[in-house]
Design an enzyme around this catalytic site. Structure first.
Site, PDB file in Angstrom:
ATOM      1  N   ARG A 125     -44.427  23.776 -27.520  1.00 57.68           N
ATOM      2  CA  ARG A 125     -44.694  24.028 -28.933  1.00 57.68           C
ATOM      3  C   ARG A 125     -46.173  23.915 -29.244  1.00 57.68           C
ATOM      4  NH1 ARG A 125     -40.135  24.226 -32.212  1.00 57.68           N
ATOM      5  NH2 ARG A 125     -38.473  22.886 -31.471  1.00 57.68           N
ATOM      6  N   ARG A 132     -27.866  25.006 -48.714  1.00 57.89           N
ATOM      7  CA  ARG A 132     -28.489  23.757 -48.275  1.00 57.89           C
ATOM      8  C   ARG A 132     -29.955  23.744 -48.712  1.00 57.89           C
ATOM      9  NH1 ARG A 132     -28.442  22.908 -42.209  1.00 57.89           N
ATOM     10  NH2 ARG A 132     -29.902  24.581 -42.579  1.00 57.89           N
ATOM     11  N   ARG A 177     -28.192  32.190 -46.278  1.00 62.99           N
ATOM     12  CA  ARG A 177     -27.224  31.279 -45.659  1.00 62.99           C
ATOM     13  C   ARG A 177     -26.507  30.419 -46.689  1.00 62.99           C
ATOM     14  NH1 ARG A 177     -29.333  29.261 -39.949  1.00 62.99           N
ATOM     15  NH2 ARG A 177     -30.376  27.620 -41.108  1.00 62.99           N
ATOM     16  N   ARG A 230     -40.873  26.422 -43.506  1.00 61.68           N
ATOM     17  CA  ARG A 230     -40.513  26.386 -42.082  1.00 61.68           C
ATOM     18  C   ARG A 230     -41.198  27.515 -41.334  1.00 61.68           C
ATOM     19  NH1 ARG A 230     -34.278  26.674 -42.642  1.00 61.68           N
ATOM     20  NH2 ARG A 230     -34.139  26.953 -40.406  1.00 61.68           N
ATOM     21  N   LYS A 262     -32.413  33.218 -32.028  1.00 63.45           N
ATOM     22  CA  LYS A 262     -32.770  32.800 -30.668  1.00 63.45           C
ATOM     23  C   LYS A 262     -31.595  32.132 -29.936  1.00 63.45           C
ATOM     24  CE  LYS A 262     -36.436  30.401 -30.825  1.00 63.45           C
ATOM     25  NZ  LYS A 262     -36.604  29.127 -30.082  1.00 63.45           N
TER      26      LYS A 262
END
Ligand SMILES: [Zn+2]
Length: 213
Positions: free
Chosen positions: A89, A156, A123, A167, A14
């Site tokens: 949200r 991470r 990642r 998430r 995004k």
């Protein structure tokens, strides 16, 4: 004038898509993160309140967020339109927004769960210089070692599979009602965020009826 809202799961790209849309549409990109940062920097009464909330590790409440977004949208650069990202949200936020701004389209950059897991789960970050890698798309030349500085390249906690899954669940729970809310109003535009970014941008332009240049 075009007032847009961008929705999309983590990993849909995004941020990149918003930057490209800013170039195409010449509209300001307004994210709640940036609004919070500038309110804090300005040390306004609301900014001080936000700082206290964030410092305490809490989420900024609806009423404060709504007030800050309202102030931001009243600024000159947003009068010709905007790309709103990270807001609303929740349904109460969406209802409040309808009271002070007319939303033209809500762009839902959707991506199925499996590519999200692949993108975010891959990642990797250098512990020393912070450079970002991807296990599949952009790995360091030597596994676990940063090309730039020789530092350790690691995953991470946020990017570990359980965390990414969590998430994603939070996003789906939070956003599904908003998708219904805007679809019922006839404002929702779905754009598949699976292909490479140029293709997604092309589909976005077609979906919004922006002339190809
Ligand atoms: Zn490094």
């Amino acid at each position: 004038m075009m007032n847009l809202i961008f929705l999309g799961p983590p990993g849909a790209g995004k941020g990149t898509l918003a930057a490209r849309a800013v170039d195409i549409l010449k509209l300001p990109h307004i994210s709640t993160g940036a609004i919070f940062r500038s309110a804090i920097a300005a040390k306004s009464p609301l900014g001080l309140k936000v700082k206290a909330i964030i410092d305490a590790g809490k989420l900024v409440d609806d009423a404060t967020t709504i007030e800050l977004v309202k102030e931001r949208l009243a600024q000159d650069d947003a009068k010709k339109g905007y790309i709103l990202d990270g807001f609303p949200r929740t349904i109460p936020q969406a209802e409040a927004l309808a009271g002070f701004s007319k939303v033209d389209k809500v762009v839902n950059f959707d991506l199925p769960d499996s590519p999200v897991l692949e993108r975010l789960g891959g990642r990797r970050v250098c512990r020393k210089c912070g450079f970002n890698y991807h296990a599949l798309f952009n790995p360091p030349k030597k596994e676990g070692v940063c090309d730039a500085c020789g530092g350790e390249v690691y995953i991470r906690d946020d990017d570990k599979p359980e965390a990414v899954q969590k998430r994603l669940e939070v996003y789906r729970d939070q956003t599904a009602p908003l998708i219904d809310f805007y679809r019922k109003k006839g404002l929702l535009v779905d754009v598949d965020a699976s292909p490479e970014v140029d293709k997604v941008v092309g589909n976005f332009k077609i979906a919004l009826g922006v002339r190809q240049i």
